[in-house]
Enzyme design. Structure first.
Site, PDB file in Angstrom:
ATOM      1  N   GLY A 285       0.643   5.728   0.877  1.00  0.00           N
ATOM      2  CA  GLY A 285      -0.144   6.822   1.436  1.00  0.00           C
ATOM      3  C   GLY A 285       0.585   8.121   1.249  1.00  0.00           C
ATOM      4  O   GLY A 285       1.456   8.231   0.378  1.00  0.00           O
ATOM      5  N   ALA A 286       0.225   9.086   2.076  1.00  0.00           N
ATOM      6  CA  ALA A 286       0.802  10.414   1.939  1.00  0.00           C
ATOM      7  C   ALA A 286       2.275  10.427   2.351  1.00  0.00           C
ATOM      8  O   ALA A 286       3.041  11.258   1.887  1.00  0.00           O
ATOM      9  CB  ALA A 286       0.017  11.406   2.777  1.00  0.00           C
ATOM     10  N   ASN A 287       2.651   9.510   3.223  1.00  0.00           N
ATOM     11  CA  ASN A 287       4.017   9.556   3.747  1.00  0.00           C
ATOM     12  C   ASN A 287       4.980   8.571   3.127  1.00  0.00           C
ATOM     13  O   ASN A 287       6.179   8.781   3.142  1.00  0.00           O
ATOM     14  CB  ASN A 287       4.016   9.297   5.248  1.00  0.00           C
ATOM     15  CG  ASN A 287       3.209  10.332   5.973  1.00  0.00           C
ATOM     16  OD1 ASN A 287       3.438  11.508   5.813  1.00  0.00           O
ATOM     17  ND2 ASN A 287       2.226   9.884   6.732  1.00  0.00           N
ATOM     18  N   GLY A 288       4.466   7.474   2.638  1.00  0.00           N
ATOM     19  CA  GLY A 288       5.413   6.494   2.152  1.00  0.00           C
ATOM     20  C   GLY A 288       4.787   5.374   1.348  1.00  0.00           C
ATOM     21  O   GLY A 288       3.585   5.365   1.077  1.00  0.00           O
TER      22      GLY A 288
ATOM     23  N   LYS B  44       8.839  -0.101   4.791  1.00  0.00           N
ATOM     24  CA  LYS B  44       8.242   1.193   4.437  1.00  0.00           C
ATOM     25  C   LYS B  44       9.316   2.227   4.125  1.00  0.00           C
ATOM     26  O   LYS B  44      10.175   2.515   4.943  1.00  0.00           O
ATOM     27  CB  LYS B  44       7.363   1.694   5.584  1.00  0.00           C
ATOM     28  CG  LYS B  44       6.706   3.041   5.321  1.00  0.00           C
ATOM     29  CD  LYS B  44       5.628   3.351   6.350  1.00  0.00           C
ATOM     30  CE  LYS B  44       4.980   4.709   6.094  1.00  0.00           C
ATOM     31  NZ  LYS B  44       3.850   4.966   7.006  1.00  0.00           N
TER      32      LYS B  44
ATOM     33  N   ASP C 270      -4.926   9.204  14.020  1.00  0.00           N
ATOM     34  CA  ASP C 270      -5.525   9.006  12.704  1.00  0.00           C
ATOM     35  C   ASP C 270      -6.350   7.720  12.680  1.00  0.00           C
ATOM     36  O   ASP C 270      -5.809   6.642  12.496  1.00  0.00           O
ATOM     37  CB  ASP C 270      -4.417   8.959  11.652  1.00  0.00           C
ATOM     38  CG  ASP C 270      -4.955   9.068  10.238  1.00  0.00           C
ATOM     39  OD1 ASP C 270      -6.193   9.069  10.072  1.00  0.00           O
ATOM     40  OD2 ASP C 270      -4.150   9.150   9.302  1.00  0.00           O
TER      41      ASP C 270
ATOM     42  N   VAL D 181       4.711   1.074   1.163  1.00  0.00           N
ATOM     43  CA  VAL D 181       5.001  -0.112   1.959  1.00  0.00           C
ATOM     44  C   VAL D 181       5.057  -1.343   1.056  1.00  0.00           C
ATOM     45  O   VAL D 181       4.176  -1.548   0.222  1.00  0.00           O
ATOM     46  CB  VAL D 181       3.922  -0.310   3.050  1.00  0.00           C
ATOM     47  CG1 VAL D 181       4.275  -1.492   3.938  1.00  0.00           C
ATOM     48  CG2 VAL D 181       3.773   0.953   3.888  1.00  0.00           C
TER      49      VAL D 181
ATOM     50  N   GLY E 119       0.834  -1.200   0.000  1.00  0.00           N
ATOM     51  CA  GLY E 119       0.000   0.000   0.000  1.00  0.00           C
ATOM     52  C   GLY E 119       0.862   1.239   0.000  1.00  0.00           C
ATOM     53  O   GLY E 119       2.067   1.170   0.194  1.00  0.00           O
TER      54      GLY E 119
HETATM   55  N1  LIG Z   1       3.072  -3.670   8.838  1.00  0.00           N
HETATM   56  C1  LIG Z   1       2.123  -3.751   7.900  1.00  0.00           C
HETATM   57  N2  LIG Z   1       1.504  -4.905   7.665  1.00  0.00           N
HETATM   58  C2  LIG Z   1       0.527  -4.972   6.734  1.00  0.00           C
HETATM   59  N3  LIG Z   1       0.106  -3.948   5.990  1.00  0.00           N
HETATM   60  C3  LIG Z   1       0.690  -2.758   6.167  1.00  0.00           C
HETATM   61  C4  LIG Z   1       1.723  -2.592   7.131  1.00  0.00           C
HETATM   62  N4  LIG Z   1       2.115  -1.302   7.105  1.00  0.00           N
HETATM   63  C5  LIG Z   1       1.365  -0.696   6.165  1.00  0.00           C
HETATM   64  N5  LIG Z   1       0.506  -1.555   5.598  1.00  0.00           N
HETATM   65  C6  LIG Z   1      -0.479  -1.224   4.530  1.00  0.00           C
HETATM   66  O1  LIG Z   1       0.037  -0.219   3.695  1.00  0.00           O
HETATM   67  C7  LIG Z   1      -0.853   0.898   3.620  1.00  0.00           C
HETATM   68  C8  LIG Z   1      -0.054   2.199   3.570  1.00  0.00           C
HETATM   69  O2  LIG Z   1       0.806   2.297   4.678  1.00  0.00           O
HETATM   70  P1  LIG Z   1       0.810   3.540   5.663  1.00  0.00           P
HETATM   71  O3  LIG Z   1      -0.576   3.874   6.090  1.00  0.00           O
HETATM   72  O4  LIG Z   1       1.798   3.246   6.732  1.00  0.00           O
HETATM   73  O5  LIG Z   1       1.365   4.659   4.708  1.00  0.00           O
HETATM   74  P2  LIG Z   1       1.308   6.221   4.941  1.00  0.00           P
HETATM   75  O6  LIG Z   1       2.047   6.843   3.831  1.00  0.00           O
HETATM   76  O7  LIG Z   1       1.743   6.543   6.326  1.00  0.00           O
HETATM   77  O8  LIG Z   1      -0.218   6.457   4.778  1.00  0.00           O
HETATM   78  P3  LIG Z   1      -1.121   7.632   5.290  1.00  0.00           P
HETATM   79  O9  LIG Z   1      -1.378   8.490   4.111  1.00  0.00           O
HETATM   80  O10 LIG Z   1      -2.332   6.884   5.721  1.00  0.00           O
HETATM   81  O11 LIG Z   1      -0.438   8.297   6.431  1.00  0.00           O
HETATM   82  C9  LIG Z   1      -1.735   0.773   4.841  1.00  0.00           C
HETATM   83  O12 LIG Z   1      -3.016   1.243   4.590  1.00  0.00           O
HETATM   84  C10 LIG Z   1      -1.756  -0.714   5.128  1.00  0.00           C
HETATM   85  O13 LIG Z   1      -2.841  -1.310   4.494  1.00  0.00           O
HETATM   86 MG   LIG Z   2       0.760   7.635   7.960  1.00  0.00          MG
END
Ligand SMILES: Nc1ncnc2c1ncn2[C@@H]1O[C@H](COP(=O)(O)OP(=O)(O)OP(=O)(O)O)[C@@H](O)[C@H]1O
Ligand SMILES: [Mg+2]
Lengths: 233, 297
Positions: free
Chosen positions: B31-34, B49, B139, B36, B29
């Site tokens: 998102g806005a920060n990274g 990540k 969040d 994964v 997945g």
């Molecule tokens: N440890 C993990 N195990 C399983 N799935 C994960 C894990 N970490 C992240 N994911 C999946 O990856 C997606 C994106 O990761 P994450 O939310 O950490 O990114 P982000 O950039 O911080 O997003 P946001 O915009 O929500 O802040 C999550 O919605 C989740 O479904």
């Molecule tokens: Mg986040």
């Protein structure tokens, strides 16, 4: 590490300054005075705005953050940029110290991850607890017309986050162009972040966009503030 | 975001500091920060990540803080942080336990609406242990939680985790108390409980909730017109009003409330004779509710 007051100027504009000195030059001037200039460019849906390059240039010269967003995403962006601007300022101070201790190229990113995590914890503490002066400078030229409600909402949102800070915070709101000068003070320094949105004017000021002169004038407000601080000590 | 690293399946990612090599299986997945990725290293599967240096550092701290919870951590276990160096650029990343399972909104698809209430109970259990550490989740969007086994949920994105008393680090407007003009953005249990209540409603009526964002009265009407949510209406309303100081208090009320509605429907208009008799009904109802939870399983 001792931290003074974090001085942040947040410029909200749709770009395209059209009169007076170069805004990036004014931002560089601010930076030398210890004031970080951050810019959020608000664009319309249709992608390539000519103002984008200017927005980035201002933030780069001002040592701050820049983002280009559509009006709908403004709230979230204003809060995030302000937060990142604060931690960015603290990191740049740390980097400067590292360069003094280690070498000219050193920065936090060249340290091992475990050390970075320790630093991040300290940075978070400082950015929550240090004194903050935040001046919001809003473009109210004709092209901003449809964006003003979003700006007001974003300021409300910003105040919600700022009111929850632990450290002492002061806020001020300026708009440009002013009636008789490049920019106009709408709210003088106050500890009440709520005033930012409450007293946000909904009337446009006119056609010209003197971004550079507006920054220069708003900066005077920081200067007065620090003179005031010195006197009161 | 600035210089994000995009990896492709099969690629080997070698950490600059540890020398460990991780093979990318697929993207999980972004998102806005990274971004994964699911990766495999010598020790098995993990989630990797990529994010900017400051986020990696602060999420590392959040994950290690969570591990102080006894038994299973409410979030993924932190493995290590490292950098990838490629063509002169540095891309920070960290590794954590891969949590397998559906996200909240995926989980509830096609299930009975009452499941939203059960998810809320699990979410409150999660919040109880998080709050005990002095942190709020911040969040509360459904994408940030995963249903593991059939009894619990765990968090996957701890970017919004904030120490009590500070201002919330990251939030999504829909679940944010301030956006509904129902309070501040100060990190305290009631902030998360508000978000948990909105999350419950939006699991069933996402579009409608989105449309009325900012107007708490409209949000209440959505609850009142939903047969499943009516069952726990007082609890949701209390949470909207910031009346709960702890997740446990809200959970207790939720179980009682759920129970009461069940006994009421069962005993019809039968009158309570004494105070104690009333209490017993409630207790019996609570048992019935707990039983229901198992039956629904
Ligand atoms: N440890 C993990 N195990 C399983 N799935 C994960 C894990 N970490 C992240 N994911 C999946 O990856 C997606 C994106 O990761 P994450 O939310 O950490 O990114 P982000 O950039 O911080 O997003 P946001 O915009 O929500 O802040 C999550 O919605 C989740 O479904
Ligand atoms: Mg986040």
């Amino acid at each position: 590490m001792k931290m003074g007051t974090m001085k942040q100027l947040l410029l909200l504009t749709d770009g395209c300054s059209n009169t007076g000195e170069d805004p990036a030059m004014m931002a560089a001037f601010a930076r030398r005075r210890g004031i970080t200039v951050n810019v959020i460019g608000i664009v319309d849906g249709n992608g390539t705005d000519p103002g984008l390059a200017e927005i980035e240039a201002i933030a780069k010269a001002g040592g701050g953050e820049s983002r280009i967003v559509q009006a709908a995403a403004l709230s979230e962006t204003v809060v995030n940029v302000t937060r990142q601007a604060m931690t960015g300022t603290i990191y740049s101070i740390i980097n400067e110290e590292l360069r003094g201790i280690l070498n000219k190229e050193a920065n936090v990113e060249s340290l091992p991850p475990a050390t970075r995590s320790e630093i991040a914890e300290k940075v978070e503490d400082i950015s929550e607890e240090a004194a903050l002066e935040l001046l919001v400078l809003t473009d109210m030229s004709a092209s901003m017309k449809l964006k003003l409600p979003a700006v007001k909402e974003a300021l409300y949102d910003l105040s919600m986050s700022m009111q929850s800070r632990i450290g002492p915070s002061s806020f001020s709101l300026w708009t440009f162009p002013g009636k008789y000068s490049a920019a106009e003070e709408r709210i003088g320094w106050t500890n009440d972040a709520g005033k930012l949105a409450e007293s946000f004017p909904q009337l446009l000021s006119g056609g010209i966009t003197p971004t550079g002169p507006a920054i220069r004038q708003a900066l005077s407000s920081f200067m007065e503030m620090s003179e005031y601080d010195e006197k009161s000590i | 975001m600035k210089n994000r690293y995009e990896a492709s399946p099969g690629e080997q990612i070698k950490g600059k500091w540890t020398g460990h090599v991780w093979r990318v299986e697929r993207e999980i997945g972004r998102g806005a920060n990274g971004i994964v990725y699911l990766v495999r290293g010598s020790a098995g599967r993990a989630a990797l990540k990529f994010a900017d240096s400051a986020s990696v550092a602060s999420e590392t701290n959040a994950l290690t803080a969570l591990e102080r919870v006894r038994g299973a951590s409410p979030g993924p276990f932190f493995i290590e942080a490292d950098d990838l160096e490629k063509e002169g650029a540095v891309y920070p990343f960290f590794l954590m336990e891969f949590i397998d399972g559906p996200m909240l909104h995926t989980f509830i698809k096609g299930k009975k609406e009452e499941w939203a209430i059960i998810l809320l109970i699990w979410l409150l259990t999660f919040l109880e242990s998080l709050h005990r550490l002095g942190h709020v989740m911040g969040d509360l969007k459904p994408e940030n939680f995963i249903v593991v086994s059939r009894k619990a949920i765990r968090a996957v994105d701890v970017g919004g985790m904030t120490k009590f008393g500070r201002s919330i680090k990251e939030y999504t407007a829909l679940y944010d108390r301030a956006a509904w003009q129902a309070g501040t953005r100060r990190a305290e249990p009631a902030y998360d409980l508000f978000g948990a209540a909105v999350l419950t409603v939006s699991l069933l009526h996402k579009q409608t909730v989105q449309r009325v964002l900012g107007n708490i009265d409209d949000l209440k009407s959505i609850v009142q017109s939903s047969p499943a949510l009516q069952l726990i209406e007082p609890v949701l309303f209390n949470a909207f009003a910031g009346k709960y100081e702890s997740a446990s208090a809200m959970k207790r009320d939720l179980l009682l409330c759920f129970a009461k509605t069940k006994t009421r429907t069962r005993t019809g208009r039968q009158k309570r004779k004494t105070f104690w008799a009333g209490k017993w009904f409630v207790l019996a109802g609570a048992l019935a509710a707990i039983l229901m939870l198992f039956l629904l399983n």
